[in-house]
Design a protein around this motif. Structure first.
Motif, PDB file in Angstrom:
ATOM      1  N   PRO A  32       0.831  -1.223   0.000  1.00  0.00           N
ATOM      2  CA  PRO A  32       0.000   0.000   0.000  1.00  0.00           C
ATOM      3  C   PRO A  32       0.861   1.268   0.000  1.00  0.00           C
ATOM      4  O   PRO A  32       0.399   2.326  -0.406  1.00  0.00           O
ATOM      5  CB  PRO A  32      -0.821  -0.139   1.286  1.00  0.00           C
ATOM      6  N   TRP A  85      -6.680   3.806  -2.797  1.00  0.00           N
ATOM      7  CA  TRP A  85      -6.852   3.038  -1.569  1.00  0.00           C
ATOM      8  C   TRP A  85      -6.510   3.929  -0.392  1.00  0.00           C
ATOM      9  O   TRP A  85      -5.832   4.956  -0.553  1.00  0.00           O
ATOM     10  CB  TRP A  85      -6.014   1.756  -1.559  1.00  0.00           C
ATOM     11  N   ASP A  86      -7.019   3.562   0.750  1.00  0.00           N
ATOM     12  CA  ASP A  86      -6.756   4.320   1.977  1.00  0.00           C
ATOM     13  C   ASP A  86      -6.284   3.359   3.042  1.00  0.00           C
ATOM     14  O   ASP A  86      -6.869   2.293   3.219  1.00  0.00           O
ATOM     15  CB  ASP A  86      -8.036   5.021   2.462  1.00  0.00           C
ATOM     16  N   VAL A  87      -5.225   3.736   3.742  1.00  0.00           N
ATOM     17  CA  VAL A  87      -4.771   2.920   4.867  1.00  0.00           C
ATOM     18  C   VAL A  87      -4.659   3.803   6.105  1.00  0.00           C
ATOM     19  O   VAL A  87      -4.408   4.998   6.005  1.00  0.00           O
ATOM     20  CB  VAL A  87      -3.420   2.220   4.576  1.00  0.00           C
ATOM     21  N   GLU A  88      -4.838   3.159   7.252  1.00  0.00           N
ATOM     22  CA  GLU A  88      -4.799   3.904   8.528  1.00  0.00           C
ATOM     23  C   GLU A  88      -3.380   4.337   8.845  1.00  0.00           C
ATOM     24  O   GLU A  88      -2.418   3.741   8.353  1.00  0.00           O
ATOM     25  CB  GLU A  88      -5.350   3.018   9.649  1.00  0.00           C
TER      26      GLU A  88
ATOM     27  N   ILE D   7      -6.273  -2.848   7.708  1.00  0.00           N
ATOM     28  CA  ILE D   7      -5.611  -1.538   7.766  1.00  0.00           C
ATOM     29  C   ILE D   7      -6.134  -0.548   6.725  1.00  0.00           C
ATOM     30  O   ILE D   7      -5.689   0.605   6.710  1.00  0.00           O
ATOM     31  CB  ILE D   7      -4.080  -1.672   7.591  1.00  0.00           C
ATOM     32  N   GLY D   8      -7.057  -0.960   5.875  1.00  0.00           N
ATOM     33  CA  GLY D   8      -7.537  -0.013   4.885  1.00  0.00           C
ATOM     34  C   GLY D   8      -8.514  -0.629   3.923  1.00  0.00           C
ATOM     35  O   GLY D   8      -8.942  -1.767   4.112  1.00  0.00           O
ATOM     36  N   ASP D   9      -8.883   0.162   2.906  1.00  0.00           N
ATOM     37  CA  ASP D   9      -9.779  -0.385   1.890  1.00  0.00           C
ATOM     38  C   ASP D   9      -9.377   0.121   0.505  1.00  0.00           C
ATOM     39  O   ASP D   9      -8.559   1.015   0.366  1.00  0.00           O
ATOM     40  CB  ASP D   9     -11.236  -0.055   2.202  1.00  0.00           C
ATOM     41  N   LEU D  25     -10.989  -5.014   1.320  1.00  0.00           N
ATOM     42  CA  LEU D  25     -10.228  -4.457   2.437  1.00  0.00           C
ATOM     43  C   LEU D  25      -8.758  -4.836   2.296  1.00  0.00           C
ATOM     44  O   LEU D  25      -8.416  -5.849   1.682  1.00  0.00           O
ATOM     45  CB  LEU D  25     -10.782  -4.985   3.764  1.00  0.00           C
ATOM     46  N   LYS D  28      -3.219  -6.743   6.828  1.00  0.00           N
ATOM     47  CA  LYS D  28      -1.796  -6.889   7.098  1.00  0.00           C
ATOM     48  C   LYS D  28      -1.609  -8.129   7.952  1.00  0.00           C
ATOM     49  O   LYS D  28      -2.030  -8.142   9.114  1.00  0.00           O
ATOM     50  CB  LYS D  28      -1.282  -5.653   7.851  1.00  0.00           C
ATOM     51  N   VAL D  51     -11.870  -1.383   9.549  1.00  0.00           N
ATOM     52  CA  VAL D  51     -10.475  -0.999   9.727  1.00  0.00           C
ATOM     53  C   VAL D  51     -10.124  -0.979  11.216  1.00  0.00           C
ATOM     54  O   VAL D  51     -10.883  -0.482  12.033  1.00  0.00           O
ATOM     55  CB  VAL D  51     -10.215   0.379   9.088  1.00  0.00           C
TER      56      VAL D  51
END
Lengths: 88, 88, 88, 88, 88
Positions: A32, A85-88, D7-9, D25, D28, D51
Motif C-alpha cells: 500500500p 486506496w486508503d490505509v490507517e 488496515i484499509g480499503d 479491504l 496486514k 479498519v
C-alpha cells in the motif's frame, strides 16, 4: 488479491492454444506504500488495464473465471483497476 | 504465470503412470531483467520448448489442462515460448 | 514439481481416516546443484520411494490423484523417482 | 488461515463484474505476537469487518465460498473477526 | 503436509457461518529438527489435537475434506498427530 503496477507486456507466438487472443501483462506487486514486494509476474488482463496503471490481480485457477467457458491454464489475472486506496 | 529460462531436463523411469510420455524440463524463474528469482522447478512442457529458451509457465492444477482428459498430478507447466517482452 | 531428497518418514497413529495405509515420507527440496532449498515437507509416496533417493514431488490437491477415488486431504506427493537430470 | 489486522480499503470502479458490491479491504498479516509478517493483501470481506479489527482470512478459491453461487475470481477473504487468541 | 507444533487457539464469535462448531488452533511450522520455520497459521482441527502436540497439517481447499459435505472456506487443517519421525 495483490496490489500491483502494470509495468510491461509479453509477446508469445508459440503458446498453448487456449491463450489465443488474451493479453499478457507484466505486473509488479506493490505494498500500500507503493514499495515493490515479491517478484514480477505475467498476468492475463480481464479489465483493459494498461502499462503504468495500478491494479489488483488474483492468483490461482480463479484467474481464468472471467474467460469462462474457455479453460485456459492461467494462474494470475488482473481483475480490477484501482481508483485509490486508503490505509490507517 | 512466471517468466523462466529452460535450463535442463529430468529423466525418471519409475513415475506415476499418468506422466508416461510427458517431457519434464527444469525451469529457472527470472525477472523481466533476466535475473534469477526463486528456486528452479520441474515443469511439464506443453509447447515444445527446448533448453535455452525463454518461456512462461503456470503453477497449480491448471498445468494439466493442456493434457486433458489425462488427469496427471502436475503442478507446473510450460504454456508459452516468449518472443520478447517490454517493460517501462 | 520440485526436486527433493527423501530424508525420513513419519509415524502417526491418530490421523484423518483417509490417510490409512498411505506412506508418509519427509522430503528435503533441493536445487539441480543438490543444494537444500526451502523447508522440508511431509509427502505421501505414490511410487515406492525410499530414504536417500532423489525424487520429484507435486504440491496441491493434485497429490491425491494417484489414490483416486480415495479423497484424502493431501497437499504434497512423491510422483517420480529420478534417474538423472541434466542442466546447461 | 492467517491472523491479520484490517488496515484499509480499496476503491475500484473498473473491475471484473462479479466483484460488484463486494467490499475490498487491505489486510496486514500478523503473528500471534502481533508482529507484521509477509505482505499486505486485498481481501474480500464476508463478515462485516472494519479498519482496525483483528481478523483471520483464507486464501485460495475457498475465499469465494461465502458468496456462492456467485463465481468471483477471489483468492483472499476475511472469514472471521477474532475475539481473542491464546498461545502457550 | 507440514510438521508443526500446536501453540494456541483462536476464539471468534463473528465468523462465516460454516465455521460454526469447528476448532481453530494456532500451529507453528517446524523442521524435522524442531526449529521454527515460516509463519504461524490458524488451522482447523480434524483429529482432536491439543496445545503442545506435534502434528502435520495440510494447506489448501483439501483441508475441508474431513468436514464434507460441509463446504467451509478453510485453507489449513490439522490431519494427523505425530507419534514420531525419523530422519537420516
Amino acid at each position: 488479491m495483490q496490489l500491483a503496477r502494470v509495468i510491461g507486456d509479453v509477446v508469445a507466438t508459440r503458446k498453448e492454444p487456449s491463450f489465443e487472443g488474451l493479453t499478457l501483462l507484466i505486473v509488479k506487486p506493490i505494498t500500500p506504500a507503493r514499495e515493490p514486494v515479491g517478484r514480477p509476474l505475467v498476468a492475463v488482463d480481464a479489465v483493459g488495464a494498461g502499462v503504468g496503471e495500478e491494479v489488483f490481480f488474483v492468483r490461482g485457477k480463479e484467474a481464468s473465471f472471467p474467460f469462462y467457458p474457455r479453460e485456459a491454464p492461467i494462474d494470475a489475472g488482473i481483475v480490477g483497476i484501482v481508483d485509490h486506496w486508503d490505509v490507517e
